[in-house]
Design an enzyme around this catalytic site. Sequence first.
Site, PDB file in Angstrom:
ATOM      1  N   ASN A 105      31.338  10.971  44.905  1.00  0.00           N
ATOM      2  CA  ASN A 105      30.441   9.879  44.536  1.00  0.00           C
ATOM      3  C   ASN A 105      31.244   8.882  43.705  1.00  0.00           C
ATOM      4  O   ASN A 105      32.428   9.089  43.435  1.00  0.00           O
ATOM      5  CB  ASN A 105      29.227  10.414  43.758  1.00  0.00           C
ATOM      6  N   ARG A 138      27.053  -2.067  50.717  1.00  0.00           N
ATOM      7  CA  ARG A 138      27.727  -0.880  50.193  1.00  0.00           C
ATOM      8  C   ARG A 138      26.651   0.157  49.916  1.00  0.00           C
ATOM      9  O   ARG A 138      25.470  -0.126  49.952  1.00  0.00           O
ATOM     10  CB  ARG A 138      28.611  -1.186  48.972  1.00  0.00           C
ATOM     11  N   ASP A 172      28.403  10.176  48.374  1.00  0.00           N
ATOM     12  CA  ASP A 172      29.017   9.537  49.540  1.00  0.00           C
ATOM     13  C   ASP A 172      29.449  10.552  50.581  1.00  0.00           C
ATOM     14  O   ASP A 172      29.530  10.255  51.761  1.00  0.00           O
ATOM     15  CB  ASP A 172      30.201   8.673  49.110  1.00  0.00           C
ATOM     16  N   GLN A 214      28.165  -2.075  40.034  1.00  0.00           N
ATOM     17  CA  GLN A 214      26.952  -1.891  40.847  1.00  0.00           C
ATOM     18  C   GLN A 214      25.742  -1.533  39.976  1.00  0.00           C
ATOM     19  O   GLN A 214      24.612  -1.859  40.310  1.00  0.00           O
ATOM     20  CB  GLN A 214      27.155  -0.784  41.894  1.00  0.00           C
ATOM     21  N   ALA A 232      26.423   4.586  50.727  1.00  0.00           N
ATOM     22  CA  ALA A 232      26.698   5.382  51.924  1.00  0.00           C
ATOM     23  C   ALA A 232      25.666   5.205  53.053  1.00  0.00           C
ATOM     24  O   ALA A 232      26.038   4.898  54.196  1.00  0.00           O
ATOM     25  CB  ALA A 232      26.841   6.848  51.532  1.00  0.00           C
ATOM     26  N   ARG A 246      35.754   1.732  55.841  1.00  0.00           N
ATOM     27  CA  ARG A 246      35.795   2.458  54.559  1.00  0.00           C
ATOM     28  C   ARG A 246      35.882   3.957  54.882  1.00  0.00           C
ATOM     29  O   ARG A 246      35.198   4.423  55.793  1.00  0.00           O
ATOM     30  CB  ARG A 246      34.557   2.164  53.690  1.00  0.00           C
TER      31      ARG A 246
HETATM   32  O1  MRU Z   1      31.439   1.869  46.596  1.00  0.00           O
HETATM   33  P1  MRU Z   1      29.962   1.897  46.872  1.00  0.00           P
HETATM   34  O2  MRU Z   1      29.168   0.937  46.061  1.00  0.00           O
HETATM   35  O3  MRU Z   1      29.666   1.835  48.346  1.00  0.00           O
HETATM   36  O4  MRU Z   1      29.570   3.370  46.405  1.00  0.00           O
HETATM   37  C1  MRU Z   1      28.275   3.869  46.542  1.00  0.00           C
HETATM   38  C2  MRU Z   1      28.108   5.010  45.657  1.00  0.00           C
HETATM   39  O5  MRU Z   1      29.013   5.715  45.289  1.00  0.00           O
HETATM   40  C3  MRU Z   1      26.762   5.267  45.173  1.00  0.00           C
HETATM   41  O6  MRU Z   1      26.839   5.677  43.854  1.00  0.00           O
HETATM   42  C4  MRU Z   1      26.019   6.281  45.879  1.00  0.00           C
HETATM   43  O7  MRU Z   1      25.780   7.365  45.150  1.00  0.00           O
HETATM   44  C5  MRU Z   1      26.140   6.592  47.245  1.00  0.00           C
HETATM   45  S1  MRU Z   1      25.051   5.564  48.092  1.00  0.00           S
HETATM   46  C6  MRU Z   1      23.431   5.994  47.755  1.00  0.00           C
END
Ligand code: MRU
Length: 330
Positions: A229, A45, A219, A178, A47, A79
């Site tokens: 995000n 997971r 994201d 996370q 981005a 996703r």
């Molecule tokens: O749902 P996830 O864990 O894939 O989401 C990731 C995020 O939202 C992170 O906070 C992030 O800022 C993007 S990836 C560096």
Amino acid sequence: MIRPMRWESGQLLMLDQRVLPHQETWLQLESWEDVARAIADMAVRGAPAIGVAAAYGMALAACSGTDLKLARQGLAASRPTAVNLFRALDRIMALDDPSYERVLAEAQAIEREDVESNLAIGTFGAELLPGRCSVLTICNTGSLATSGHGTAMGIIRTAFGQGKISMVYACETRPRLQGLRLTAWELQQDGIPFRCIADGAAASLMSQRKVDCVIVGADRIAANGDTANKIGTLALALAAKHFGVPFYVAAPTSTIDLSISTGAEIEIEERDGAEITHAEETPVAPENCEVWNPAFDVTPGELITGIVTEEGVTKAPFPFSARLRVSSTR
Ligand code: MRU
């Protein structure tokens, strides 16, 4: 440097982020379908990491002689929100030569460029931090969420190396934790001083003047700077505005999507309600409890002090370069 995946002997080995930090399990992914499942189930997971995984998924498809259009479609459905996924797939589909060797080389280039971008983001972002300061962040934006070093975490890492970080406050990041599981693990390994907080404690922390700046990842960033995000980011931005705390977004340019003019056009993933009603496998809510579980929110560009990319720091009205357009999503 932790790496969330590696290519080995024609397979994609992926560190299963669902069981970190207590177990270090490497999944062996042998087909693009395996990769699509790993992205959808959040074994990988973040981005940029999702984009790299999807590119390797295409390499697995090319290796098995699968129609790349079919693989692209399946991976794109894994996703919806992180644009890096679609950008990586576009890059592979645009190759003149769709041979396995060429697709693999492109996937490796995407991975390499991501590390280079993160190192540059770290340098530009660290310059923004005044003296020694305490930083608040959310979710995991570190090596695990990227190909190494990280975005918001990359800035924290670089700034820590320069002696500029006195404390990192990591939001636990409900419901998938996370922050508590992954960011805490990475900070611990690097010896960076930190405390995890419940997401709801962030505004109170800012009210006590214990946060000098907020740095988050992204994201997907729209042309006007609106930023999708992890859910909870908008609340941090609002509190930061209220208490006069600078609020920075850190992301590679591969996260910017100029094909959408505002954040209202960003598709926000809604995930299974069990992520909220259950702690691991254990039910904690009353039976049949209805929930709303968006994985992301959108922070308006006007709440963002600056967006840090590998090209530098951009401030409102966020004049991004026109090449940052993805051709297709889904
Ligand atoms: O749902 P996830 O864990 O894939 O989401 C990731 C995020 O939202 C992170 O906070 C992030 O800022 C993007 S990836 C560096």
